[in-house]
Design a protein around this motif. Sequence first.
Motif, mmCIF file in Angstrom:
data_model
loop_
_atom_site.group_PDB
_atom_site.id
_atom_site.type_symbol
_atom_site.label_atom_id
_atom_site.label_comp_id
_atom_site.label_asym_id
_atom_site.label_seq_id
_atom_site.Cartn_x
_atom_site.Cartn_y
_atom_site.Cartn_z
ATOM 1 N N THR A 239 -44.110 -15.964 -91.894
ATOM 2 C CA THR A 239 -44.356 -15.942 -93.339
ATOM 3 C C THR A 239 -44.629 -14.542 -93.878
ATOM 4 O OG1 THR A 239 -46.721 -16.360 -92.981
ATOM 5 C CG2 THR A 239 -45.287 -18.285 -93.255
ATOM 6 N N ALA A 240 -44.434 -13.519 -93.067
ATOM 7 C CA ALA A 240 -44.735 -12.153 -93.504
ATOM 8 C C ALA A 240 -43.868 -11.746 -94.692
ATOM 9 C CB ALA A 240 -44.539 -11.180 -92.343
ATOM 10 N N GLU A 241 -42.563 -12.048 -94.630
ATOM 11 C CA GLU A 241 -41.657 -11.656 -95.716
ATOM 12 C C GLU A 241 -41.976 -12.413 -97.000
ATOM 13 O OE1 GLU A 241 -36.850 -11.294 -96.626
ATOM 14 O OE2 GLU A 241 -37.573 -12.053 -94.697
ATOM 15 N N ILE A 242 -42.290 -13.703 -96.898
ATOM 16 C CA ILE A 242 -42.639 -14.491 -98.085
ATOM 17 C C ILE A 242 -43.918 -13.949 -98.727
ATOM 18 C CG2 ILE A 242 -43.277 -16.789 -98.901
ATOM 19 C CD1 ILE A 242 -41.627 -17.946 -96.610
ATOM 20 N N LYS A 243 -44.894 -13.612 -97.903
ATOM 21 C CA LYS A 243 -46.147 -13.077 -98.431
ATOM 22 C C LYS A 243 -45.925 -11.747 -99.135
ATOM 23 C CE LYS A 243 -50.869 -12.034 -96.989
ATOM 24 N NZ LYS A 243 -51.807 -11.982 -95.840
ATOM 25 N N GLN A 244 -45.075 -10.873 -98.573
ATOM 26 C CA GLN A 244 -44.781 -9.598 -99.204
ATOM 27 C C GLN A 244 -44.063 -9.783 -100.542
ATOM 28 O OE1 GLN A 244 -42.605 -7.351 -96.319
ATOM 29 N NE2 GLN A 244 -44.333 -7.167 -94.897
ATOM 30 N N ASN A 245 -43.155 -10.741 -100.609
ATOM 31 C CA ASN A 245 -42.449 -11.010 -101.866
ATOM 32 C C ASN A 245 -43.401 -11.534 -102.934
ATOM 33 O OD1 ASN A 245 -39.990 -10.205 -100.811
ATOM 34 N ND2 ASN A 245 -39.446 -12.275 -100.131
ATOM 35 N N LEU A 246 -44.358 -12.384 -102.529
ATOM 36 C CA LEU A 246 -45.317 -12.897 -103.494
ATOM 37 C C LEU A 246 -46.234 -11.784 -103.997
ATOM 38 C CD1 LEU A 246 -46.299 -16.260 -101.765
ATOM 39 C CD2 LEU A 246 -45.007 -15.986 -103.884
ATOM 40 N N GLU A 247 -46.639 -10.882 -103.130
ATOM 41 C CA GLU A 247 -47.496 -9.776 -103.545
ATOM 42 C C GLU A 247 -46.767 -8.801 -104.454
ATOM 43 O OE1 GLU A 247 -48.897 -8.072 -99.951
ATOM 44 O OE2 GLU A 247 -50.426 -9.627 -99.579
#
Length: 252
Positions: A239-247
């Motif tokens: 989920t690292a990429e999803i979290k970065q996109n949300l931030e």
Amino acid sequence: MATLGALGAAEDAGSSGSEDEAGSCAAAAAAAEAAAAKREQRLRKFRELHLKRNEARKLNHQEVVEEDKRLKLPPNWEAKKARLEWELRVQEKKKECAARGEDYERVKLLEISAEDAERWERKKKRKNPDLGFADYASAQLRQYQRLTRQIKPDLEQYEKLKEQYGEALYPTSDSLLHGSHVPSKEGVDRMVADLEKQIEKREKYSRRRPYNDDADIDYINERNAKFNKKAERFYGKYTAEIKQNLERGTAV
């Protein structure tokens, strides 16, 4: 005589006509003046609304700029800022006390009110002073303080020993203490119970992690923080990429 009567009637009709015309002119002037006053009032109200709109627009723009600045700041900025300001005030106070030749700790205690002192004492009593293992010396000191707080002197037994041994109860550098004291059964039982408590506590002991001010706050309580750490440990790499996109705000 008839001619004079006709002339009088004509004069009366002319005067009444002029009075009607003057009255109509005055009414028209009053109406025009009222309309102008009403128009001026509306224009003044319109100007006030226009000024209020511009002021609101300016304030909204300032709020947007401030919010953008806050969003660009690092996490926990408010807490860090308050901490830095407090440290600066403390440093300035220390310099002032040093310039006057006073002790800062003493001056600080003099400025504390009785209510604040009582509140801090109550908070200190509720707080667990054991912050985790630092070194063996501090751990031994905490253990010693805990044991000494549990000691309840037996005054009756003390008086009996005082009558039995007299001055020998107070040893000096020349006294021979080895083998002269025999502990009671209650004392031995108390020591065994305390050792069993220590063993039980040691088995349940978990090292306390220090709090990191720079860490992101993504939890609402301690239990939620532990759950988030566990989820990050198992699913963080997925989920690292999803979290970065949300931030970043670029999530689809």
